[in-house]
Write a protein that holds these residues in place. Structure first.
Motif, PDB file in Angstrom:
ATOM      1  N   GLY A 148     -11.658  15.810   3.786  1.00 40.57           N
ATOM      2  CA  GLY A 148     -11.161  15.344   5.072  1.00 40.57           C
ATOM      3  C   GLY A 148     -12.054  14.360   5.790  1.00 40.57           C
ATOM      4  N   ARG A 149     -13.120  13.907   5.145  1.00 39.26           N
ATOM      5  CA  ARG A 149     -14.033  12.974   5.803  1.00 39.26           C
ATOM      6  C   ARG A 149     -13.494  11.555   5.813  1.00 39.26           C
ATOM      7  NH1 ARG A 149     -19.921  13.811   4.785  1.00 39.26           N
ATOM      8  NH2 ARG A 149     -20.021  12.527   6.651  1.00 39.26           N
ATOM      9  N   LEU A 150     -12.713  11.198   4.782  1.00 41.46           N
ATOM     10  CA  LEU A 150     -12.057   9.888   4.760  1.00 41.46           C
ATOM     11  C   LEU A 150     -10.590  10.134   5.078  1.00 41.46           C
ATOM     12  CD1 LEU A 150     -13.688   8.254   1.604  1.00 41.46           C
ATOM     13  CD2 LEU A 150     -14.448   8.186   4.005  1.00 41.46           C
ATOM     14  N   ILE A 151     -10.096   9.431   6.065  1.00 39.23           N
ATOM     15  CA  ILE A 151      -8.752   9.660   6.584  1.00 39.23           C
ATOM     16  C   ILE A 151      -7.892   8.445   6.291  1.00 39.23           C
ATOM     17  CG2 ILE A 151      -7.416  10.095   8.673  1.00 39.23           C
ATOM     18  CD1 ILE A 151     -10.110  11.324   9.805  1.00 39.23           C
ATOM     19  N   ALA A 152      -6.813   8.672   5.576  1.00 40.07           N
ATOM     20  CA  ALA A 152      -5.900   7.585   5.212  1.00 40.07           C
ATOM     21  C   ALA A 152      -4.984   7.241   6.385  1.00 40.07           C
ATOM     22  CB  ALA A 152      -5.060   7.985   4.009  1.00 40.07           C
ATOM     23  N   ALA A 153      -4.938   5.960   6.729  1.00 38.20           N
ATOM     24  CA  ALA A 153      -3.960   5.433   7.674  1.00 38.20           C
ATOM     25  C   ALA A 153      -2.937   4.659   6.837  1.00 38.20           C
ATOM     26  CB  ALA A 153      -4.611   4.520   8.703  1.00 38.20           C
ATOM     27  N   ALA A 154      -1.710   5.122   6.835  1.00 34.34           N
ATOM     28  CA  ALA A 154      -0.653   4.497   6.037  1.00 34.34           C
ATOM     29  C   ALA A 154      -0.228   3.168   6.647  1.00 34.34           C
ATOM     30  CB  ALA A 154       0.550   5.434   5.948  1.00 34.34           C
ATOM     31  N   HIS A 155       0.097   2.223   5.783  1.00 37.51           N
ATOM     32  CA  HIS A 155       0.662   0.936   6.221  1.00 37.51           C
ATOM     33  C   HIS A 155       2.179   1.109   6.276  1.00 37.51           C
ATOM     34  CE1 HIS A 155       0.654  -3.718   5.739  1.00 37.51           C
ATOM     35  NE2 HIS A 155       1.646  -3.314   6.503  1.00 37.51           N
ATOM     36  N   ILE A 156       2.751   0.886   7.433  1.00 36.09           N
ATOM     37  CA  ILE A 156       4.198   1.010   7.594  1.00 36.09           C
ATOM     38  C   ILE A 156       4.764  -0.365   7.915  1.00 36.09           C
ATOM     39  CG2 ILE A 156       6.063   2.105   8.903  1.00 36.09           C
ATOM     40  CD1 ILE A 156       4.399   3.997   7.058  1.00 36.09           C
ATOM     41  N   SER A 157       5.660  -0.823   7.056  1.00 33.73           N
ATOM     42  CA  SER A 157       6.332  -2.104   7.261  1.00 33.73           C
ATOM     43  C   SER A 157       7.648  -1.853   7.972  1.00 33.73           C
ATOM     44  CB  SER A 157       6.603  -2.778   5.911  1.00 33.73           C
ATOM     45  OG  SER A 157       7.407  -3.920   6.104  1.00 33.73           O
ATOM     46  N   LEU A 158       7.908  -2.598   9.012  1.00 32.02           N
ATOM     47  CA  LEU A 158       9.151  -2.423   9.765  1.00 32.02           C
ATOM     48  C   LEU A 158      10.288  -3.294   9.233  1.00 32.02           C
ATOM     49  CD1 LEU A 158       7.764  -2.135  13.400  1.00 32.02           C
ATOM     50  CD2 LEU A 158       8.429  -0.319  11.821  1.00 32.02           C
ATOM     51  N   ALA A 159      10.165  -3.743   7.994  1.00 35.11           N
ATOM     52  CA  ALA A 159      11.207  -4.574   7.395  1.00 35.11           C
ATOM     53  C   ALA A 159      12.558  -3.867   7.409  1.00 35.11           C
ATOM     54  CB  ALA A 159      10.833  -4.946   5.969  1.00 35.11           C
ATOM     55  N   ASN A 160      12.543  -2.559   7.266  1.00 34.84           N
ATOM     56  CA  ASN A 160      13.754  -1.742   7.308  1.00 34.84           C
ATOM     57  C   ASN A 160      13.351  -0.439   8.004  1.00 34.84           C
ATOM     58  OD1 ASN A 160      15.578   0.391   6.604  1.00 34.84           O
ATOM     59  ND2 ASN A 160      16.384  -0.878   4.947  1.00 34.84           N
ATOM     60  N   PRO A 161      13.718  -0.262   9.279  1.00 38.60           N
ATOM     61  CA  PRO A 161      13.247   0.900  10.035  1.00 38.60           C
ATOM     62  C   PRO A 161      13.577   2.252   9.401  1.00 38.60           C
ATOM     63  CG  PRO A 161      14.162  -0.725  11.519  1.00 38.60           C
ATOM     64  CD  PRO A 161      14.475  -1.194  10.118  1.00 38.60           C
ATOM     65  N   THR A 162      14.742   2.394   8.809  1.00 38.62           N
ATOM     66  CA  THR A 162      15.104   3.657   8.174  1.00 38.62           C
ATOM     67  C   THR A 162      14.185   3.947   6.998  1.00 38.62           C
ATOM     68  OG1 THR A 162      17.401   3.378   8.856  1.00 38.62           O
ATOM     69  CG2 THR A 162      16.991   4.934   7.061  1.00 38.62           C
ATOM     70  N   GLU A 163      13.955   2.941   6.164  1.00 36.96           N
ATOM     71  CA  GLU A 163      13.061   3.116   5.020  1.00 36.96           C
ATOM     72  C   GLU A 163      11.610   3.275   5.464  1.00 36.96           C
ATOM     73  OE1 GLU A 163      14.012   3.684   1.852  1.00 36.96           O
ATOM     74  OE2 GLU A 163      16.019   3.674   2.727  1.00 36.96           O
ATOM     75  N   ALA A 164      11.235   2.626   6.573  1.00 34.28           N
ATOM     76  CA  ALA A 164       9.878   2.777   7.107  1.00 34.28           C
ATOM     77  C   ALA A 164       9.639   4.227   7.524  1.00 34.28           C
ATOM     78  CB  ALA A 164       9.659   1.830   8.285  1.00 34.28           C
ATOM     79  N   ALA A 165      10.626   4.845   8.162  1.00 33.35           N
ATOM     80  CA  ALA A 165      10.501   6.252   8.572  1.00 33.35           C
ATOM     81  C   ALA A 165      10.358   7.153   7.347  1.00 33.35           C
ATOM     82  CB  ALA A 165      11.698   6.666   9.411  1.00 33.35           C
ATOM     83  N   LYS A 166      11.132   6.871   6.300  1.00 33.61           N
ATOM     84  CA  LYS A 166      11.016   7.659   5.064  1.00 33.61           C
ATOM     85  C   LYS A 166       9.639   7.491   4.440  1.00 33.61           C
ATOM     86  CE  LYS A 166      15.907   7.401   3.793  1.00 33.61           C
ATOM     87  NZ  LYS A 166      16.856   6.811   2.817  1.00 33.61           N
ATOM     88  N   GLU A 167       9.126   6.265   4.451  1.00 30.70           N
ATOM     89  CA  GLU A 167       7.804   6.016   3.872  1.00 30.70           C
ATOM     90  C   GLU A 167       6.722   6.713   4.686  1.00 30.70           C
ATOM     91  OE1 GLU A 167       4.485   4.966   1.737  1.00 30.70           O
ATOM     92  OE2 GLU A 167       6.566   5.217   1.146  1.00 30.70           O
ATOM     93  N   LEU A 168       6.853   6.720   5.984  1.00 29.45           N
ATOM     94  CA  LEU A 168       5.874   7.423   6.812  1.00 29.45           C
ATOM     95  C   LEU A 168       5.866   8.914   6.466  1.00 29.45           C
ATOM     96  CD1 LEU A 168       3.773   7.557   9.026  1.00 29.45           C
ATOM     97  CD2 LEU A 168       5.647   7.666  10.694  1.00 29.45           C
ATOM     98  N   GLU A 169       7.030   9.515   6.343  1.00 28.16           N
ATOM     99  CA  GLU A 169       7.104  10.926   5.960  1.00 28.16           C
ATOM    100  C   GLU A 169       6.495  11.160   4.586  1.00 28.16           C
ATOM    101  OE1 GLU A 169      10.920  12.859   6.490  1.00 28.16           O
ATOM    102  OE2 GLU A 169      11.261  11.737   8.352  1.00 28.16           O
ATOM    103  N   ARG A 170       6.784  10.289   3.627  1.00 29.93           N
ATOM    104  CA  ARG A 170       6.235  10.434   2.279  1.00 29.93           C
ATOM    105  C   ARG A 170       4.717  10.319   2.308  1.00 29.93           C
ATOM    106  NH1 ARG A 170       3.639   8.526  -1.268  1.00 29.93           N
ATOM    107  NH2 ARG A 170       3.383   6.555  -0.191  1.00 29.93           N
ATOM    108  N   ALA A 171       4.209   9.321   3.047  1.00 34.70           N
ATOM    109  CA  ALA A 171       2.764   9.101   3.103  1.00 34.70           C
ATOM    110  C   ALA A 171       2.046  10.276   3.780  1.00 34.70           C
ATOM    111  CB  ALA A 171       2.461   7.789   3.832  1.00 34.70           C
ATOM    112  N   VAL A 172       2.620  10.814   4.841  1.00 34.30           N
ATOM    113  CA  VAL A 172       2.008  11.968   5.510  1.00 34.30           C
ATOM    114  C   VAL A 172       2.001  13.172   4.581  1.00 34.30           C
ATOM    115  CG1 VAL A 172       2.299  13.619   7.412  1.00 34.30           C
ATOM    116  CG2 VAL A 172       2.428  11.146   7.851  1.00 34.30           C
ATOM    117  N   THR A 173       3.068  13.379   3.854  1.00 32.10           N
ATOM    118  CA  THR A 173       3.111  14.472   2.875  1.00 32.10           C
ATOM    119  C   THR A 173       2.037  14.275   1.808  1.00 32.10           C
ATOM    120  OG1 THR A 173       5.463  14.814   3.244  1.00 32.10           O
ATOM    121  CG2 THR A 173       4.576  15.657   1.184  1.00 32.10           C
ATOM    122  N   ALA A 174       1.753  13.023   1.462  1.00 33.53           N
ATOM    123  CA  ALA A 174       0.747  12.709   0.438  1.00 33.53           C
ATOM    124  C   ALA A 174      -0.683  12.766   0.965  1.00 33.53           C
ATOM    125  CB  ALA A 174       1.022  11.330  -0.151  1.00 33.53           C
TER     126      ALA A 174
END
Length: 190
Positions: A148-174
């Protein structure tokens, strides 16, 4: 100078991505269009969607390793191939943790370096999302075994807001603990 505070967090830590990050982590159907570093007319360039970058000079990225260097050392570094001058901890998670220990910092929230530039040059929403997902897979893996010392900040592209929300959920799960948005959009309106 090392700090002696256990609760200090570097909230703007940047890493240098390996040359093949996007080619390796992008959805295979986009692999031929992935961001990569290539030689073009004898010069090392960043290529996006099969074209040389219009705005980004790889030499600038090479200079990210120049902190604390003298101007003559920086000039020599600018002519090295990417990432020949990578500073300690910029490309290896265990080295980064050692650097945190040396500096007295508890944790670091990590962001890309090379990955900061592609979104202003890609016009295809699907490719934009594919690049963001590729980076997110890589950074979550990079941070995974650091307690937990290195914390990932996901890159979210707003090219498609629905897909961006899905990617955010996937990245947080990862493993991502947050996200950032580049100050660019496909419409070129910040």
């Amino acid at each position: 100078m090392a700090l002696n505070h256990k609760n200090i967090i570097d909230a703007d830590g940047h890493i240098l991505e390996p040359r093949n990050t996007w080619e390796q982590y992008i959805d295979p159907k986009f692999r031929d269009r992935a961001l990569r570093i290539r030689n073009h007319n004898g010069k090392e360039i960043v290529e996006m969607d099969g074209k040389p970058s219009k705005f980004f000079d790889i030499k600038i990225l090479n200079l990210l390793g120049a902190m604390g260097k003298k101007s003559d050392e920086m000039a020599a570094m600018a002519n090295q191939p990417y990432p020949a001058n990578a500073p300690f901890g910029s490309m290896d998670p265990q080295e980064r943790v050692q650097q945190l220990d040396k500096e007295g910092i508890a944790k670091a929230i990590l962001y890309p370096s090379l990955g900061l530039v592609w979104e202003c040059e890609i016009d295809d929403p699907a490719l934009s999302l594919a690049h963001a997902s590729a980076y997110n897979r890589w950074i979550c893996e990079f941070c995974a075994d650091t307690d937990g010392r290195l914390i990932a900040a996901a890159h979210i592209s707003l090219a498609n807001p629905t897909e961006a929300a899905k990617e955010l959920e996937r990245a947080v799960t990862a493993g991502a603990k947050g996200a950032f948005l580049a100050p660019y959009t496909l419409t070129r309106i910040p």
